[in-house]
Structure formats: structure tokens, C-alpha cells
Design a protein around this motif. Structure first.
Motif, PDB file in Angstrom:
ATOM      1  N   LEU A   1       0.842  -1.186   0.000  1.00 49.68           N
ATOM      2  CA  LEU A   1       0.000   0.000   0.000  1.00 49.68           C
ATOM      3  C   LEU A   1       0.882   1.242   0.000  1.00 49.68           C
ATOM      4  O   LEU A   1       1.843   1.322   0.769  1.00 49.68           O
ATOM      5  CB  LEU A   1      -0.900   0.029   1.237  1.00 49.68           C
ATOM      6  N   THR A   2       0.532   2.191  -0.840  1.00 49.82           N
ATOM      7  CA  THR A   2       1.265   3.453  -0.873  1.00 49.82           C
ATOM      8  C   THR A   2       0.957   4.249   0.391  1.00 49.82           C
ATOM      9  O   THR A   2       0.070   3.881   1.164  1.00 49.82           O
ATOM     10  CB  THR A   2       0.877   4.292  -2.104  1.00 49.82           C
ATOM     11  N   ARG A   3       1.656   5.356   0.574  1.00 46.66           N
ATOM     12  CA  ARG A   3       1.416   6.215   1.747  1.00 46.66           C
ATOM     13  C   ARG A   3      -0.014   6.739   1.786  1.00 46.66           C
ATOM     14  O   ARG A   3      -0.544   7.037   2.847  1.00 46.66           O
ATOM     15  CB  ARG A   3       2.398   7.374   1.741  1.00 46.66           C
ATOM     16  N   LYS A   4      -0.637   6.830   0.629  1.00 39.27           N
ATOM     17  CA  LYS A   4      -2.025   7.301   0.561  1.00 39.27           C
ATOM     18  C   LYS A   4      -3.028   6.159   0.689  1.00 39.27           C
ATOM     19  O   LYS A   4      -4.231   6.375   0.603  1.00 39.27           O
ATOM     20  CB  LYS A   4      -2.261   8.051  -0.753  1.00 39.27           C
ATOM     21  N   GLY A   5      -2.532   4.920   0.868  1.00 33.90           N
ATOM     22  CA  GLY A   5      -3.413   3.770   1.046  1.00 33.90           C
ATOM     23  C   GLY A   5      -3.859   3.092  -0.231  1.00 33.90           C
ATOM     24  O   GLY A   5      -4.680   2.183  -0.205  1.00 33.90           O
ATOM     25  N   ALA A   6      -3.316   3.505  -1.364  1.00 34.63           N
ATOM     26  CA  ALA A   6      -3.667   2.893  -2.643  1.00 34.63           C
ATOM     27  C   ALA A   6      -2.845   1.621  -2.855  1.00 34.63           C
ATOM     28  O   ALA A   6      -1.714   1.511  -2.390  1.00 34.63           O
ATOM     29  CB  ALA A   6      -3.402   3.872  -3.791  1.00 34.63           C
ATOM     30  N   SER A   7      -3.421   0.676  -3.547  1.00 36.69           N
ATOM     31  CA  SER A   7      -2.725  -0.563  -3.866  1.00 36.69           C
ATOM     32  C   SER A   7      -1.565  -0.278  -4.817  1.00 36.69           C
ATOM     33  O   SER A   7      -1.701   0.511  -5.750  1.00 36.69           O
ATOM     34  CB  SER A   7      -3.699  -1.544  -4.504  1.00 36.69           C
ATOM     35  N   ASP A   8      -0.433  -0.915  -4.573  1.00 38.25           N
ATOM     36  CA  ASP A   8       0.765  -0.728  -5.393  1.00 38.25           C
ATOM     37  C   ASP A   8       1.132  -2.083  -5.999  1.00 38.25           C
ATOM     38  O   ASP A   8       1.347  -3.047  -5.270  1.00 38.25           O
ATOM     39  CB  ASP A   8       1.910  -0.194  -4.531  1.00 38.25           C
ATOM     40  N   SER A   9       1.216  -2.171  -7.310  1.00 41.13           N
ATOM     41  CA  SER A   9       1.491  -3.448  -7.977  1.00 41.13           C
ATOM     42  C   SER A   9       2.981  -3.772  -8.079  1.00 41.13           C
ATOM     43  O   SER A   9       3.359  -4.770  -8.663  1.00 41.13           O
ATOM     44  CB  SER A   9       0.872  -3.455  -9.377  1.00 41.13           C
ATOM     45  N   ASN A  10       3.829  -2.941  -7.508  1.00 35.78           N
ATOM     46  CA  ASN A  10       5.265  -3.216  -7.539  1.00 35.78           C
ATOM     47  C   ASN A  10       5.612  -4.315  -6.548  1.00 35.78           C
ATOM     48  O   ASN A  10       4.728  -4.877  -5.901  1.00 35.78           O
ATOM     49  CB  ASN A  10       6.039  -1.927  -7.266  1.00 35.78           C
ATOM     50  N   PHE A  11       6.895  -4.649  -6.413  1.00 40.56           N
ATOM     51  CA  PHE A  11       7.280  -5.775  -5.567  1.00 40.56           C
ATOM     52  C   PHE A  11       8.566  -5.479  -4.813  1.00 40.56           C
ATOM     53  O   PHE A  11       9.262  -4.509  -5.087  1.00 40.56           O
ATOM     54  CB  PHE A  11       7.418  -7.061  -6.392  1.00 40.56           C
ATOM     55  N   LEU A  12       8.855  -6.366  -3.853  1.00 43.76           N
ATOM     56  CA  LEU A  12      10.070  -6.276  -3.040  1.00 43.76           C
ATOM     57  C   LEU A  12      10.987  -7.437  -3.393  1.00 43.76           C
ATOM     58  O   LEU A  12      10.512  -8.555  -3.630  1.00 43.76           O
ATOM     59  CB  LEU A  12       9.713  -6.365  -1.549  1.00 43.76           C
ATOM     60  N   SER A  13      12.292  -7.207  -3.391  1.00 46.04           N
ATOM     61  CA  SER A  13      13.211  -8.337  -3.540  1.00 46.04           C
ATOM     62  C   SER A  13      13.138  -9.131  -2.240  1.00 46.04           C
ATOM     63  O   SER A  13      12.751  -8.609  -1.195  1.00 46.04           O
ATOM     64  CB  SER A  13      14.635  -7.862  -3.816  1.00 46.04           C
ATOM     65  N   ASP A  14      13.505 -10.393  -2.305  1.00 44.56           N
ATOM     66  CA  ASP A  14      13.263 -11.319  -1.204  1.00 44.56           C
ATOM     67  C   ASP A  14      14.565 -11.977  -0.772  1.00 44.56           C
ATOM     68  O   ASP A  14      15.272 -12.530  -1.604  1.00 44.56           O
ATOM     69  CB  ASP A  14      12.276 -12.368  -1.705  1.00 44.56           C
ATOM     70  N   SER A  15      14.874 -11.936   0.519  1.00 50.45           N
ATOM     71  CA  SER A  15      16.069 -12.584   1.053  1.00 50.45           C
ATOM     72  C   SER A  15      15.651 -13.452   2.231  1.00 50.45           C
ATOM     73  O   SER A  15      15.178 -12.928   3.247  1.00 50.45           O
ATOM     74  CB  SER A  15      17.080 -11.522   1.503  1.00 50.45           C
ATOM     75  N   ARG A  16      15.794 -14.767   2.084  1.00 49.92           N
ATOM     76  CA  ARG A  16      15.364 -15.714   3.120  1.00 49.92           C
ATOM     77  C   ARG A  16      16.560 -16.453   3.708  1.00 49.92           C
ATOM     78  O   ARG A  16      17.454 -16.855   2.978  1.00 49.92           O
ATOM     79  CB  ARG A  16      14.417 -16.753   2.528  1.00 49.92           C
ATOM     80  N   HIS A  17      16.504 -16.646   5.005  1.00 51.55           N
ATOM     81  CA  HIS A  17      17.536 -17.438   5.673  1.00 51.55           C
ATOM     82  C   HIS A  17      17.088 -18.896   5.730  1.00 51.55           C
ATOM     83  O   HIS A  17      15.903 -19.181   5.874  1.00 51.55           O
ATOM     84  CB  HIS A  17      17.785 -16.921   7.085  1.00 51.55           C
ATOM     85  N   GLN A  18      18.045 -19.805   5.621  1.00 50.95           N
ATOM     86  CA  GLN A  18      17.780 -21.244   5.752  1.00 50.95           C
ATOM     87  C   GLN A  18      18.535 -21.776   6.958  1.00 50.95           C
ATOM     88  O   GLN A  18      19.608 -21.289   7.305  1.00 50.95           O
ATOM     89  CB  GLN A  18      18.214 -21.995   4.493  1.00 50.95           C
ATOM     90  N   TYR A  19      17.945 -22.795   7.583  1.00 51.89           N
ATOM     91  CA  TYR A  19      18.517 -23.397   8.788  1.00 51.89           C
ATOM     92  C   TYR A  19      18.502 -24.908   8.645  1.00 51.89           C
ATOM     93  O   TYR A  19      17.715 -25.461   7.869  1.00 51.89           O
ATOM     94  CB  TYR A  19      17.682 -22.986  10.021  1.00 51.89           C
ATOM     95  N   THR A  20      19.359 -25.578   9.397  1.00 51.44           N
ATOM     96  CA  THR A  20      19.380 -27.036   9.385  1.00 51.44           C
ATOM     97  C   THR A  20      19.329 -27.573  10.815  1.00 51.44           C
ATOM     98  O   THR A  20      19.727 -26.899  11.762  1.00 51.44           O
ATOM     99  CB  THR A  20      20.639 -27.597   8.700  1.00 51.44           C
ATOM    100  N   SER A  21      18.801 -28.770  10.923  1.00 42.81           N
ATOM    101  CA  SER A  21      18.720 -29.476  12.202  1.00 42.81           C
ATOM    102  C   SER A  21      18.680 -30.970  11.900  1.00 42.81           C
ATOM    103  O   SER A  21      18.120 -31.393  10.898  1.00 42.81           O
ATOM    104  CB  SER A  21      17.464 -29.066  12.958  1.00 42.81           C
ATOM    105  N   THR A  22      19.260 -31.763  12.789  1.00 37.52           N
ATOM    106  CA  THR A  22      19.281 -33.214  12.600  1.00 37.52           C
ATOM    107  C   THR A  22      18.180 -33.850  13.438  1.00 37.52           C
ATOM    108  O   THR A  22      18.075 -33.587  14.645  1.00 37.52           O
ATOM    109  CB  THR A  22      20.644 -33.808  13.021  1.00 37.52           C
ATOM    110  N   LEU A  23      17.367 -34.678  12.786  1.00 36.60           N
ATOM    111  CA  LEU A  23      16.328 -35.429  13.488  1.00 36.60           C
ATOM    112  C   LEU A  23      16.860 -36.832  13.754  1.00 36.60           C
ATOM    113  O   LEU A  23      17.262 -37.538  12.825  1.00 36.60           O
ATOM    114  CB  LEU A  23      15.024 -35.481  12.696  1.00 36.60           C
ATOM    115  N   ARG A  24      16.840 -37.233  15.007  1.00 37.24           N
ATOM    116  CA  ARG A  24      17.332 -38.553  15.437  1.00 37.24           C
ATOM    117  C   ARG A  24      16.148 -39.442  15.798  1.00 37.24           C
ATOM    118  O   ARG A  24      15.091 -38.923  16.145  1.00 37.24           O
ATOM    119  CB  ARG A  24      18.293 -38.397  16.599  1.00 37.24           C
ATOM    120  N   PRO A  25      16.363 -40.760  15.758  1.00 40.19           N
ATOM    121  CA  PRO A  25      15.256 -41.666  16.121  1.00 40.19           C
ATOM    122  C   PRO A  25      14.779 -41.468  17.561  1.00 40.19           C
ATOM    123  O   PRO A  25      15.398 -40.919  18.387  1.00 40.19           O
ATOM    124  CB  PRO A  25      15.853 -43.065  15.954  1.00 40.19           C
TER     125      PRO A  25
END
Length: 191
Positions: free
Chosen positions: A167-191
Motif C-alpha cells: 500500500l502506498t502512503r495514501k493507502g492505494a494498492s501498489d502493484s510493484n514488488f520487493l526483492s526477497d532474502s530468506r535465511h535457511q537453517y538445518t537441524s538433525t532429526l534422530r530416532p
């Protein structure tokens, strides 16, 4: 000549209605053809993932997200992707269940959907008022339970915002986009 004249007339008629624009469209043609572009950045990460778990344990994850743009972010849904390279592709979630704290309904709920290849989706209700200004940090709580039949080994986790609007500052819908940066994590599952 007639064929060329008919083709030119047809092209002129087709040119009056751009593809994707309805005959009743009130917006000018230029509004339909402007390309969306990146106007900022979004980052997603999580906390609470331990180095290892055992079957029967529950992972308590806090998924965070932030954005920097001139707009306000309106999240529509969140997701947690998890995969184990030793598990079969369509059987990733065998023995695994999840719940999330819906910040609109203020209660723990089952995922809105899940994909057998390892994605839990958490959609906000259409009446959601969740909004995030630039530079602020939002969060969602997720619980993941590893049952007795969950695949053991190294698991990968990736928290994410799966859908949003701007939403723009005036509350209007904006069709633009944001670049995306995601973190990944790991974990070991044991029996």
C-alpha cells in the motif's frame, strides 16, 4: 488488397482493447501496460531451531520478517518450507505436523494448506488488518511436531512470507514488488 484491408481493419479493432483489459475498463491503457518493478527489500528469518531433535519433539519457531520500501507491507500468508534430501520427494512431511498462532484470530490453528513436498502454508483471513511499515519487524509463531514416522537425518528449514500486497502512503494498492532474502537453517532429526 481486400485481404490486406480486412487484416488492417481487424488489427485496428484489436488495438482498441489491449490484451487483459476489459471493455468496461475505466483505467487508461498506459496503466495496464506499465511493468511492475522492485521498490524495496524484504528479509525473512527465524529463531528457535535447535541443532538436533528426536522423534516426538516439537520445534518452536518464531518466523520474522521486515521490509524497507516507501510502501506498507500487508502480509497475506506465511510459509515454512522443510525438506530432507534422504526423504522421498512427495513424502517429505510424513509424520510431521504443524500449527501456527494466527495473529488475527488469536489462537493456534492448523496450516491453511500443506504440500507433500515439504511446505506448510499459513494464510491470514481476508479481513486481516496486519500491516508492516518500512523498517519494522513482524513475527509469526509456528510449532512443528516430529512424529514417530518422520524421516530422520538432516532437515532444512526456510521461513517465508508466501503472499503480500503493498500500500502506498495514501493507502492505494501498489502493484510493484520487493526483492526477497530468506535465511535457511538445518537441524538433525534422530530416532
Amino acid at each position: 488488397m481486400r485481404i490486406r484491408a480486412a487484416a488492417a481493419a481487424a488489427a485496428a479493432i484489436v488495438g482498441l482493447l489491449p490484451i487483459g483489459a476489459g471493455a468496461a475498463s475505466a483505467q487508461p491503457y498506459a496503466a495496464h501496460t506499465s511493468a511492475a518493478h522492485q521498490i524495496g527489500t524484504m528479509k525473512e528469518w527465524g529463531t528457535g531451531i535447535h541443532k538436533s531433535y528426536r522423534r516426538g519433539n516439537t520445534l518452536y519457531l518464531t518466523m520474522y520478517y521486515t521490509q524497507k520500501s516507501p510502501d506498507t507491507l500487508v502480509p497475506l500468508g506465511f510459509g515454512l518450507s522443510l525438506w530432507n534430501f534422504s526423504a522421498p520427494g512427495e513424502g517429505q512431511l510424513r509424520g510431521i505436523s504443524a500449527t501456527w498462532w494466527n495473529p488475527v484470530r488469536h489462537r493456534w490453528e492448523k496450516p491453511s494448506y500443506h504440500e507433500s513436498n515439504g511446505l506448510f502454508g499459513f494464510d491470514l483471513p481476508a479481513s486481516s488488518t496486519v500491516k508492516l511499515a518500512s523498517g519494522k519487524v513482524g513475527h509469526v509463531y509456528v510449532r512443528v511436531k516430529f512424529g514417530k514416522t518422520a524421516h530422520t537425518g538432516l532437515w532444512h528449514f526456510e521461513p517465508m512470507v508466501t503472499a503480500y500486497s503493498l500500500l502506498t502512503r495514501k493507502g492505494a494498492s501498489d502493484s510493484n514488488f520487493l526483492s526477497d532474502s530468506r535465511h535457511q537453517y538445518t537441524s538433525t532429526l534422530r530416532p
